[in-house]
Enzyme design. Structure first.
Site, PDB file in Angstrom:
ATOM      1  N   HIS B 243       0.894  -1.156   0.000  1.00  0.00           N
ATOM      2  CA  HIS B 243       0.000   0.000   0.000  1.00  0.00           C
ATOM      3  C   HIS B 243       0.930   1.202   0.000  1.00  0.00           C
ATOM      4  O   HIS B 243       1.754   1.349   0.913  1.00  0.00           O
ATOM      5  CB  HIS B 243      -0.899  -0.023   1.245  1.00  0.00           C
ATOM      6  N   LEU B 244       0.826   2.044  -1.022  1.00  0.00           N
ATOM      7  CA  LEU B 244       1.818   3.097  -1.258  1.00  0.00           C
ATOM      8  C   LEU B 244       2.166   3.886   0.007  1.00  0.00           C
ATOM      9  O   LEU B 244       1.298   4.489   0.629  1.00  0.00           O
ATOM     10  CB  LEU B 244       1.322   4.049  -2.351  1.00  0.00           C
ATOM     11  N   HIS B 245       3.433   3.868   0.374  1.00  0.00           N
ATOM     12  CA  HIS B 245       3.877   4.621   1.545  1.00  0.00           C
ATOM     13  C   HIS B 245       5.357   4.939   1.478  1.00  0.00           C
ATOM     14  O   HIS B 245       6.136   4.222   0.860  1.00  0.00           O
ATOM     15  CB  HIS B 245       3.596   3.831   2.834  1.00  0.00           C
ATOM     16  N   PHE B 246       5.703   6.060   2.106  1.00  0.00           N
ATOM     17  CA  PHE B 246       7.086   6.434   2.336  1.00  0.00           C
ATOM     18  C   PHE B 246       7.307   6.351   3.844  1.00  0.00           C
ATOM     19  O   PHE B 246       6.369   6.496   4.616  1.00  0.00           O
ATOM     20  CB  PHE B 246       7.349   7.870   1.885  1.00  0.00           C
TER      21      PHE B 246
END
Lengths: 399, 448
Positions: B243-246
């Site tokens: 799940h898109l994350h930085f």
């Protein structure tokens, strides 16, 4: 109360007497002196040569941080190297692209070194010399020649000082530093960088910078004798007990809230650091609080049950917030929403307790929409990061 | 015969709501009841909102003297993040006190940083991860960030509409505006460890796009603290949650990768400069400069997009308040799956993600911590790096990717959906719809 301007004015005088300005003004070089113990690590002296080179007036420069002379073309890695040297309290020599007041960039060789107090080994000031780099066709070849080797050893000599020359190539710590400088040199030599991208100073320029540093140091050393607060260019003793490193001082100086650090490992848990905002809030001066216990803030009507709660949380090593009646130096009282929390160092041990003060109902503290409680907690966070990171054992600093 | 490459590893618990998959199924609380970020709990929910100013000019460090205020105030985002994080720490939301974990700079040439963290990987079973596909469809049967509790979310983060920094201590979560949020990582590796989750409700899989990368760069620039860095791990390069994350945290020490000498290899459009890392165990590229923050961001995003589309796992470090970005393609997980990593290195159980590659090693065993040395760190990281030959091949691909990004992707900025969807993306969407139906009884899912 110590105003920031007053601190800047007193910075040189208190260490080197009122005569030092004249002596420094007699030196022809372009240099600045900065004070890491003042919030923002400002320039406290700029030489005539520097003002001429940069195009600024004295008033535009004193009180600022040296980074304001950098601009879009300044190499980020070089900036990082200087930041790193300040943190590790050591000398550095690096080519930097700086900007004049009129916005024009110029290459200079920046040579910076710390000035240590002889007694306690604390960094009193940093001296930074700027030698303009003359533009000339890049030297070609010499990648494996004798010339480069000579340059390497001279470079390490300048950066480390002759006393460390012998250990330089035995010690990996130093070797690493030299190696990275060397690869940068190798690289610039072999790849033929265009002059806009990087600029290497000549040996003559490097020597000029080193000589200027020595001249400034000898002036400072000489005048420090008259105040009895002797300084020297090399650290003569390790930081004394309870003294914070200049790097920790710089980091803590950025935190704007009123707070103190106390050392639970020393008898009677003395204050070892107090922020500028603390002096403003309480009316005390630095020397009046350092080394003393926080009870100087208590007075006749201070509720002893609150003091008991504070003691309890210190004993249990937990955080607490109390509302307590405190007294300023002038005996006027204020309600202090005090937050206290243990602060651990890099080994995970409690090194300090932080106490963040907040004057109840004080309008000044409403800053950009963050609640006072949130600002108080953010100060605690910033203190945690500074103490933890700066006790991790890189370089000579201890905190 | 088709073969997939998998490795087993202990997944990091980033949220208190992340349970082992088996437990997940057992949870059947009516109306969710855990104050999550799904449709069930969002109505009426409020979170602080920080709206950043879009920077037009990448002005180097602080710009010229004339434009600078006398005493720059502590950047606001920095204070907000620290204050909110400390608040969660005092509320006991983290699995351990990271400031009680011993840490040190390893004596030696490079200044590698070691931390002993014995608690981070407790209480989790090893899970299988597929490592040979950098782009995988979003799978809502797995843990994702819409499942975290609202108390784990620190604030919403978005671009300001009127070009000035704005802060709302308590703002409703506007589903329509697709908020990006900053949440805590309950297994922090340093103080202030957070996750930036772009457009959280859109449930984007772990893949870089121009808009999300720019958001991350804005966060670094707004925090204005060179010791607050952001990192990104692609799938196959030790991201554990698709799940898109930085990620981001504070550590006021210069990372070895930041000290590594570099060799400039190109100046691209808009003055973006690209250099190659020298004298560092992992080969990689360094991007800096650019006339605007967006120029720098677009160049790096295009490089990342090119890598992920070519199925090359990579890690990104956003350093120096967004002024220097490191990009490292890697092959460790692939080697591990193929049994090519030496046992002594595997035994340390160190997963070389962006932080390890940058020189910050989180060690699980006391023995490894005590014996930490330049040599050991180098040995591990050398396994992560592409070979020189492969690295040059990949570089050629990257430069191609950047060039084609410059030509064709202009309108992507305005509308990231313009790009034709791949089969996989279509599958993702179908699957998402399917998932929603399944999950509805547990938690009425937000539908796109």
């Amino acid at each position: 109360m110590e105003s920031e301007l007053g601190l800047i004015e007193q910075s040189l005088i208190s260490s080197y007497s009122v005569w030092v300005h004249e002596a420094l003004s007699g030196l022809p070089d372009s240099f600045t002196i900065t004070d890491p113990s003042i919030s923002g690590h400002p320039i406290v002296f700029a030489s005539k040569g520097f003002l001429k080179m940069s195009g600024y007036s004295k008033n535009e420069v004193v009180g600022r941080n040296g980074r304001v002379f950098q601009g879009p073309g300044t190499c980020r890695r070089s900036v990082m190297e200087v930041r790193e040297a300040i943190r590790e309290e050591r000398a550095v020599q690096v080519s930097l692209l700086n900007y004049r007041k009129d916005g024009t960039p110029f290459w200079m060789l920046f040579h910076m070194c710390p000035v240590f107090g002889k007694e306690d080994g604390r960094v009193i000031h940093f001296v930074g010399v700027q030698v303009p780099i003359s533009r000339r066709p890049r030297r070609s070849g010499g990648r494996n020649g004798v010339g480069l080797c000579e340059e390497r050893s001279r470079m390490s000599e300048i950066v480390y000082g002759s006393c460390r020359k012998e250990v330089c190539f035995d010690s990996l710590v130093d070797l690493g530093r030299v190696l990275s400088l060397e690869s940068a040199l190798d690289d610039a030599d072999s790849r033929g960088f265009d002059i806009e991208e990087s600029c290497e100073a000549s040996d003559v320029e490097k020597m000029r910078a080193a000589t200027a540093i020595n001249n400034i140091l000898s002036v400072l050393t000489h005048y420090s004798e008259s105040t009895g607060r002797l300084v020297c260019g090399k650290r003569c003793s390790l930081s004394g007990v309870g003294l914070l490193s200049s790097a920790l001082n710089i980091s803590l100086g950025r935190i704007k809230q009123s707070f103190v650090l106390t050392d639970p490992n020393l008898p009677d848990m003395p204050i070892v650091y107090a922020s500028d905002a603390f002096f403003k809030l309480t009316g005390y001066a630095r020397h009046e609080v350092l080394g003393r216990n926080c009870r100087i803030l208590s007075g006749a009507d201070t509720d002893s049950s609150m003091i008991y709660r504070i003691k309890e949380s210190i004993q249990n090593e937990t955080a607490c917030t109390v509302r307590i009646l405190n007294y300023r130096k002038d005996k006027s009282s204020f309600w202090n929403l005090l937050h206290i929390s243990p602060i651990r160092n890099a080994s995970g041990k409690i090194a300090y307790f932080v106490g963040v003060q907040m004057e109840e109902g004080c309008k000044n503290q409403v800053g950009h929409g963050l609640s006072p409680e949130m600002r108080q907690l953010s100060a605690v966070g910033a203190v945690r990061i500074a103490v933890r990171s700066l006790s991790m054992g890189a370089g000579p600093s201890k905190s | 015969m088709s073969m997939t490459l998998r490795i087993k590893r202990v997944p990091t618990v980033v949220s208190n709501y992340q349970k082992d998959e088996a437990e997940e199924g057992a949870r059947r609380v009516g109306g969710c009841g855990r104050n999550c970020l799904n449709q069930c709990c969002i109505p009426g929910a409020k979170l602080p909102l920080y709206a950043f100013k879009k920077l037009n000019v990448n002005d180097g460090d602080t710009g010229l003297l004339g434009h600078e205020k006398r005493e720059p105030p502590v950047p606001f985002l920095d204070s907000l993040l620290l204050g909110e994080w400390e608040d969660r720490m005092q509320r006991g939301l983290f699995r351990y006190d990271v400031t009680a974990c011993e840490t040190k700079v390893i004596p030696g040439q490079f200044g590698f940083i070691a931390q002993l963290n014995e608690g981070r990987h407790l209480k989790k079973r090893p899970t299988e991860f597929r490592v040979d596909k950098v782009l995988q469809p979003f799978d809502c049967s797995k843990f994702n960030f819409t499942k975290v509790g609202q108390e784990e979310v620190l604030f919403q983060f978005e671009a300001s509409e009127d070009g000035e920094v704005q802060f709302f201590p308590s703002a409703p979560i506007d589903v329509e505006s697709s908020p990006s949020v900053v949440a805590i990582n309950v297994s922090p590796i340093e103080y202030g460890h957070v996750l930036l989750i772009p457009r959280i409700l859109e449930r984007l899989p772990q893949r870089i796009d121009r808009e999300s990368f720019l958001l991350a760069l804005h966060m670094a620039a707004e925090a204005g603290n060179p010791y607050f860095r952001l990192g990104y791990n692609s799938l196959g390069a030790f991201a554990t949650i698709n799940h898109l994350h930085f990620q981001a945290y504070y550590l006021a020490v210069t990372f070895p990768i930041e000290k590594a000498p570099t060799k400039k290899i190109a100046t691209l459009n808009a003055e973006v400069k690209v250099a190659e890392l020298l004298n560092y165990p992992v080969r990689g590229l360094v991007f800096e400069g650019g006339n605007t923050l967006q120029d720098l961001s677009n160049t790096v995003s295009d490089a990342c997009i090119c890598l992920q589309e070519n199925n090359i796992p990579y890690n990104v470090l956003i350093s120096d308040s967004g002024k220097r970005i490191f990009l490292m393609p890697q092959c460790y997980a692939e080697k591990q799956a193929l049994g090519e990593v030496r046992a002594e290195i595997l035994d340390t159980q160190v997963n070389p993600a962006v932080w390890e590659i940058s020189g910050h090693m989180v060690l699980k065993r006391k023995k490894d911590y005590d014996e930490a040395s330049d040599e050991n760190a180098w040995k591990l990281l050398a396994e992560v790096s592409l070979s020189e030959e492969r690295f040059q091949e990949v570089n050629a691909l990257i430069f191609e990717g950047i060039a084609s990004g410059d030509n064709g992707n202009e309108n992507l900025l305005e509308d990231p959906e313009v790009k034709p969807r791949s089969h996989e993306e279509v599958n993702t969407i179908n699957k998402r719809v399917h998932c929603s139906a399944v999950n509805e009884q547990i938690c009425r899912l937000f539908t796109m």
